[in-house]
Design a protein around this motif. Structure first.
Motif, PDB file in Angstrom:
ATOM      1  N   LEU A  48      28.151  43.880  41.598  1.00 52.34           N
ATOM      2  CA  LEU A  48      28.854  44.435  42.628  1.00 52.34           C
ATOM      3  C   LEU A  48      29.655  43.468  43.628  1.00 52.34           C
ATOM      4  N   LEU A  49      30.622  43.514  43.581  1.00 50.74           N
ATOM      5  CA  LEU A  49      31.643  42.683  44.488  1.00 50.74           C
ATOM      6  C   LEU A  49      32.204  43.198  45.665  1.00 50.74           C
ATOM      7  N   ARG A  50      32.156  42.372  46.731  1.00 51.18           N
ATOM      8  CA  ARG A  50      32.761  42.953  48.001  1.00 51.18           C
ATOM      9  C   ARG A  50      33.434  41.916  48.685  1.00 51.18           C
ATOM     10  N   ARG A  51      34.534  42.127  49.456  1.00 49.63           N
ATOM     11  CA  ARG A  51      35.238  41.096  49.996  1.00 49.63           C
ATOM     12  C   ARG A  51      34.662  40.839  51.392  1.00 49.63           C
ATOM     13  N   SER A  52      33.935  41.617  51.872  1.00 43.09           N
ATOM     14  CA  SER A  52      33.310  41.470  53.145  1.00 43.09           C
ATOM     15  C   SER A  52      32.025  40.643  52.831  1.00 43.09           C
ATOM     16  N   ARG A 102      40.746  37.378  42.154  1.00 42.48           N
ATOM     17  CA  ARG A 102      41.930  36.494  41.592  1.00 42.48           C
ATOM     18  C   ARG A 102      42.742  37.286  40.607  1.00 42.48           C
ATOM     19  N   ARG A 103      42.169  37.594  39.354  1.00 46.93           N
ATOM     20  CA  ARG A 103      43.097  38.574  38.404  1.00 46.93           C
ATOM     21  C   ARG A 103      41.853  38.885  37.504  1.00 46.93           C
ATOM     22  N   ALA A 104      42.473  39.976  36.619  1.00 49.42           N
ATOM     23  CA  ALA A 104      41.725  40.875  35.589  1.00 49.42           C
ATOM     24  C   ALA A 104      42.313  40.462  34.257  1.00 49.42           C
ATOM     25  N   HIS A 133      37.400  41.180  32.048  1.00 51.22           N
ATOM     26  CA  HIS A 133      36.937  39.931  32.694  1.00 51.22           C
ATOM     27  C   HIS A 133      37.613  40.192  34.028  1.00 51.22           C
ATOM     28  N   LEU A 134      37.053  39.562  35.225  1.00 52.94           N
ATOM     29  CA  LEU A 134      37.525  39.485  36.548  1.00 52.94           C
ATOM     30  C   LEU A 134      37.025  38.139  37.047  1.00 52.94           C
ATOM     31  N   SER A 135      38.068  37.430  37.478  1.00 55.41           N
ATOM     32  CA  SER A 135      37.943  36.253  38.027  1.00 55.41           C
ATOM     33  C   SER A 135      38.040  36.512  39.692  1.00 55.41           C
ATOM     34  N   TYR A 136      37.246  35.479  40.372  1.00 56.29           N
ATOM     35  CA  TYR A 136      37.068  35.843  41.963  1.00 56.29           C
ATOM     36  C   TYR A 136      36.730  34.326  42.426  1.00 56.29           C
ATOM     37  N   GLY A 157      34.093  28.772  47.722  1.00 53.39           N
ATOM     38  CA  GLY A 157      34.802  27.546  47.248  1.00 53.39           C
ATOM     39  C   GLY A 157      34.688  27.390  45.714  1.00 53.39           C
ATOM     40  N   ARG A 158      34.094  28.342  45.136  1.00 52.44           N
ATOM     41  CA  ARG A 158      34.194  28.122  43.575  1.00 52.44           C
ATOM     42  C   ARG A 158      34.779  29.550  42.934  1.00 52.44           C
TER      43      ARG A 158
END
Length: 457
Positions: free
Chosen positions: A198-202, A235-237, A245-248, A252-253
């Motif tokens: 589960l990914l979230r910006r907040s 970042r991108r999928a 794949h999904l990069s985020y 800082g990593r």
């Protein structure tokens, strides 16, 4: 040319609320519906089917974690396609019973199947036919938002609609967004056996509740094996070796997560494209229809309700009530409104997260003072005493609260199965002459009680 007292564009909760009220008032009304079948999101692809699958996941989870000595249960006979088909059959049955049958009983309502579009401020066109009205209600709902992530369209994704009727169970799922949909579907699929990230910006797992409850909910998810990443920047999928794949970026990593499927749960966009609102002279705000407190748009004879408007809450319960009030205001000239500060919500995780009233942060911004406490139901002898003392609270009940689909609790929540309560603006935080001196000095009294760390809470 057909002419009606009220023309309703949309056949979901807001539209049905308006149709029923118009019929009660003896008004001749038209309902124009396209996209989802009658009933809109809730019965077709929202509250009803999701709760059926959530319950199935809860049963599976209980089989593995019931904690009762001497009872051994197994999920070996879990038939995922059969569970999904039962959910879809229930949706079809309830749509017929609660919407199609109800509409047939409304003698003053005429249904038009097709996409409606304003061609002037008092005319709508549908399937080449012009429908004219004295008053109008726009209740076209919303659509799942596709976030601006490079490559997401080419990579492919599902929304809650597809996630409610999957043909197979994915081994891994990436969930983007942690609102009600993201939280409920993450836990649901995890309990079915999918590995969920589960990914979230907040930086909070759920916006709009107290930090203590959000932190506890995250702990519960992680204890169930759900990977939770907050404060991320997508970042991108892309697709590689048949996997998504999904990069985020996090702390800082640069990170990469992979899965069989990506579920988008990053909010909703109002369905206003192609409605011809500019031809009707209706103003919008960020794509949503701008309304005042009485559901009236910039055109005095045109009203709007539900997910399509720029109001504070987007719940099935508020949509239905907004539609009812809009129809009454339009047809009788009344000026009724909703106090959104008093509308309860529930996120149907297990245990459930619910609340009503202002959070401490919201109250501090609005009033400048808050005497707030965190109390666990576990340490209270009489739960009702707390609820009477603090009528506005944010809490995590085991069973209760009006939520996305307006379900009411059948029984009071078991105090053994609850998270801390956040009383926000109840008896303990009302402003009066005795505490005016607190205008510039915050007083906060917080009592922390132990919350069970094992089993169901």
């Amino acid at each position: 040319m057909d002419r009606y007292d009220l023309v309703i564009i949309g056949g979901g909760a807001g539209g049905f609320g308006a149709a029923i009220k118009a019929n009660d008032l003896g008004a001749r009304a038209a309902m124009i519906n396209a996209g989802l079948p009658l009933g809109g999101t809730c019965v077709n692809v929202g509250c009803v089917p999701s709760k059926a699958l959530l319950y199935a996941g809860e049963v599976l989870h209980a089989a593995d974690h019931h904690g009762v000595p001497g009872i051994e249960l197994s999920r070996d006979a879990f038939d995922f396609p059969k569970v999904v088909q039962a959910e879809l059959d229930m949706v079809e049955e309830l749509r017929g019973e609660k919407y199609e049958h109800v509409l047939n009983q409304l003698e003053n309502i005429t249904l038009f199947e097709g996409r409606g579009r304003f061609i002037s401020s008092n005319q709508v066109q549908v399937n080449g036919k012009t429908v004219e009205g004295e008053k109008f209600l726009v209740a076209t709902g919303s659509t799942a938002r596709v976030p601006a992530i490079e490559g997401i369209e080419d990579t492919g994704f599902i929304t809650h609609i597809e996630a409610l009727k999957p043909k197979s169970l994915p081994e891994d799922m990436i969930v983007i967004g942690a609102g009600a949909v993201g939280l409920e579907f993450s836990q649901m699929y995890s309990r079915f056996g999918t590995r969920v990230t589960l990914l979230r910006r907040s930086k909070s797992i759920f916006k709009g509740t107290e930090p203590e409850l959000a932190v506890r909910l995250r702990e519960l998810f992680e204890n169930e094996g759900i990977t939770v990443k907050l404060g991320v920047k997508y970042r991108r999928a892309w697709v590689e070796n048949g996997r998504k794949h999904l990069s985020y970026r996090s702390h800082g990593r640069e990170m990469v997560v992979t899965g069989d499927e990506i579920l988008l749960a990053a909010g909703k966009d109002p369905n206003t494209n192609g409605l011809g609102l500019d031809l009707a002279g209706v103003r919008t705000n960020g794509g949503a229809v701008s309304v005042n407190g009485f559901m009236r748009t910039s055109q005095p004879h045109i009203f709007a309700a539900g997910d399509v408007v720029d109001l504070p809450l987007r719940l099935e319960t508020t949509a239905a009530h907004e539609g009812t009030l809009a129809a009454r205001n339009a047809l009788t000239g009344s000026e009724e409104s909703i106090d959104y500060d008093a509308v309860p919500y529930t996120v149907f995780t297990d245990p459930q997260l619910s609340g009503v009233g202002l959070t401490e942060e919201e109250l501090m911004k609005r009033e400048g003072i808050c005497s707030c406490r965190t109390v666990s139901f576990e340490n209270l002898l009489v739960q009702d005493r707390l609820l009477r003392k603090y009528p506005q609270s944010h809490h995590h009940p085991a069973n209760g609260g009006a939520g996305q689909n307006g379900d009411q609790p059948e029984d009071e929540a078991d105090p053994r199965h609850s998270l801390p309560v956040e009383p926000v603006f109840g008896a303990g935080s009302r402003r009066n002459d005795d505490n005016k001196e607190q205008e510039h000095h915050r007083r906060r009294h917080r009592v922390h009680a132990r919350v069970p760390e094992h089993g169901r809470i």
